[in-house]
Enzyme design. Structure first.
Site, PDB file in Angstrom:
ATOM      1  N   SER A 210       0.798  -1.224   0.000  1.00 44.29           N
ATOM      2  CA  SER A 210       0.000   0.000   0.000  1.00 44.29           C
ATOM      3  C   SER A 210       0.836   1.282   0.000  1.00 44.29           C
ATOM      4  O   SER A 210       0.457   2.250  -0.675  1.00 44.29           O
ATOM      5  CB  SER A 210      -0.976  -0.003   1.172  1.00 44.29           C
ATOM      6  OG  SER A 210      -0.324  -0.281   2.392  1.00 44.29           O
TER       7      SER A 210
ATOM      8  N   GLU B 283       5.506   1.696  10.322  1.00 40.80           N
ATOM      9  CA  GLU B 283       5.829   0.265  10.407  1.00 40.80           C
ATOM     10  C   GLU B 283       6.785   0.041  11.570  1.00 40.80           C
ATOM     11  O   GLU B 283       7.848   0.660  11.632  1.00 40.80           O
ATOM     12  CB  GLU B 283       6.454  -0.237   9.113  1.00 40.80           C
ATOM     13  CG  GLU B 283       6.828  -1.707   9.133  1.00 40.80           C
ATOM     14  CD  GLU B 283       5.679  -2.617   9.550  1.00 40.80           C
ATOM     15  OE1 GLU B 283       5.871  -3.426  10.476  1.00 40.80           O
ATOM     16  OE2 GLU B 283       4.587  -2.506   8.945  1.00 40.80           O
TER      17      GLU B 283
ATOM     18  N   ASP C  22       4.356   2.049  16.338  1.00 37.08           N
ATOM     19  CA  ASP C  22       3.204   1.159  16.351  1.00 37.08           C
ATOM     20  C   ASP C  22       2.036   1.837  15.641  1.00 37.08           C
ATOM     21  O   ASP C  22       1.732   3.022  15.874  1.00 37.08           O
ATOM     22  CB  ASP C  22       2.825   0.856  17.802  1.00 37.08           C
ATOM     23  CG  ASP C  22       1.553   0.057  17.912  1.00 37.08           C
ATOM     24  OD1 ASP C  22       1.549  -1.117  17.511  1.00 37.08           O
ATOM     25  OD2 ASP C  22       0.541   0.632  18.356  1.00 37.08           O
ATOM     26  N   GLY C  23       1.374   1.088  14.763  1.00 36.05           N
ATOM     27  CA  GLY C  23       0.311   1.672  13.962  1.00 36.05           C
ATOM     28  C   GLY C  23      -0.845   2.191  14.775  1.00 36.05           C
ATOM     29  O   GLY C  23      -1.461   3.215  14.427  1.00 36.05           O
TER      30      GLY C  23
ATOM     31  N   ASP D 106      -4.790  -1.163   8.374  1.00 34.04           N
ATOM     32  CA  ASP D 106      -4.681  -2.525   7.847  1.00 34.04           C
ATOM     33  C   ASP D 106      -3.797  -3.358   8.772  1.00 34.04           C
ATOM     34  O   ASP D 106      -2.682  -3.738   8.409  1.00 34.04           O
ATOM     35  CB  ASP D 106      -4.108  -2.451   6.423  1.00 34.04           C
ATOM     36  CG  ASP D 106      -3.883  -3.816   5.805  1.00 34.04           C
ATOM     37  OD1 ASP D 106      -4.523  -4.781   6.263  1.00 34.04           O
ATOM     38  OD2 ASP D 106      -3.062  -3.911   4.883  1.00 34.04           O
TER      39      ASP D 106
END
Length: 281
Positions: free
Chosen positions: A102, A120, A145-146, A166
């Site tokens: 993506s 990421e 951390d997302g 995602d």
């Protein structure tokens, strides 16, 4: 983190996710004002389809390879042109060897004034992502951390933009975290578009997520799914789901052409669903 997307890159769920992502970015490109893309769980960026992970799973052969080799359909090809153009750019000889995640797909559709924040945490994937985006001043990689990034990266200085959420869904709690994180982010940046991907193995978790999101009092929530078989606990990944908050006004109509055609390419018995969890009246 044990999850490695390289095993799954280019599978039917990636094609579903990235084809819709490209349609949203194409809509954002129609106006000259800058937009920002925030990719919460960005991955490595570029995947070798002939490498050991992808070769071992072979999932891409039933995903992007089926689409790549499918007979052209005029209306479908027009909708897929931005997405397939990004794939083709990584495969200049015409043989399918590499696949863009993506962040690389988003990068391919950015204009000079637009920006990308790709998050990421996993060290190896983050290193690959930085290498893939190196030299592009429009793109920034955050080793974060997302879930934390969703709270920290919004609102943006741009009024327009897209947040892609995602996560790997290694933990069943990710379904709960998804709705909670989305609610927080959407309150902070209500004008953004939010695109959430989720796996379908059985209906319970996906339907519970939909119910929680429908209760958020967000005026526009569009859902679309591709199912390759009957969901059941022991079936593995049998379906791919997307939820889009604040979707472009053209997206529903595009999906009604795009999804059935993609589903048929993946499997002649595929079932697709497009509906509104919330819609302004």
């Amino acid at each position: 983190m044990n999850y490695r997307h390289a095993f799954h890159a280019g599978n039917f769920a990636d094609v579903h996710k990235h084809a819709v992502l490209a349609r949203i970015l194409e809509h954002l490109r129609l106006k000259p004002a800058a937009f920002r893309v925030i990719d919460s769980h960005a991955g490595a960026g570029r995947y070798d389809l002939l490498g050991p992970e992808a070769s071992r799973s072979g999932e891409w052969r039933d995903g992007i390879a089926r689409l790549w080799n499918a007979p052209p359909q005029k209306e479908l090809q027009a909708l897929l042109a931005p997405y397939l153009g990004a794939v083709a750019a990584l495969n200049p000889g015409g043989d399918l060897r590499a696949y863009p995640g993506s962040p690389l797909l988003a990068q391919a559709l950015l204009r000079r004034q637009d920006r990308l924040i790709a998050c990421e945490l996993e060290p190896r994937s983050a290193g690959s992502l930085k290498a893939a985006l190196r030299g592009d001043r429009r793109a920034k990689v955050l080793t974060i951390d997302g879930w934390t990034a969703l709270g920290a990266a919004v609102p943006t200085k741009e009024r327009r933009g897209l947040v892609l959420i995602d996560p790997p869904f290694e933990d069943a709690a990710d379904f709960m975290r998804l709705s909670a994180a989305l609610a927080t982010a959407q309150r902070k940046w209500p004008t953004g578009i939010y695109m959430l991907w989720y796996p379908i193995k059985d209906r319970a978790a996906a339907d519970a997520l939909a119910r929680r999101l429908a209760r958020l009092a967000v005026p526009k929530i569009l859902r679309c799914e591709i199912l390759l078989g009957r969901p059941r606990a022991d079936a593995g990944l049998i379906g791919s789901g997307l939820i889009v908050i604040n979707p472009p006004f053209t997206l529903e109509g595009e999906l009604r052409t795009l999804l059935p055609a993609l589903g048929h390419i993946f499997s002649p018995t595929a079932v697709t669903r497009i509906d509104w969890l919330a819609k302004e009246t």
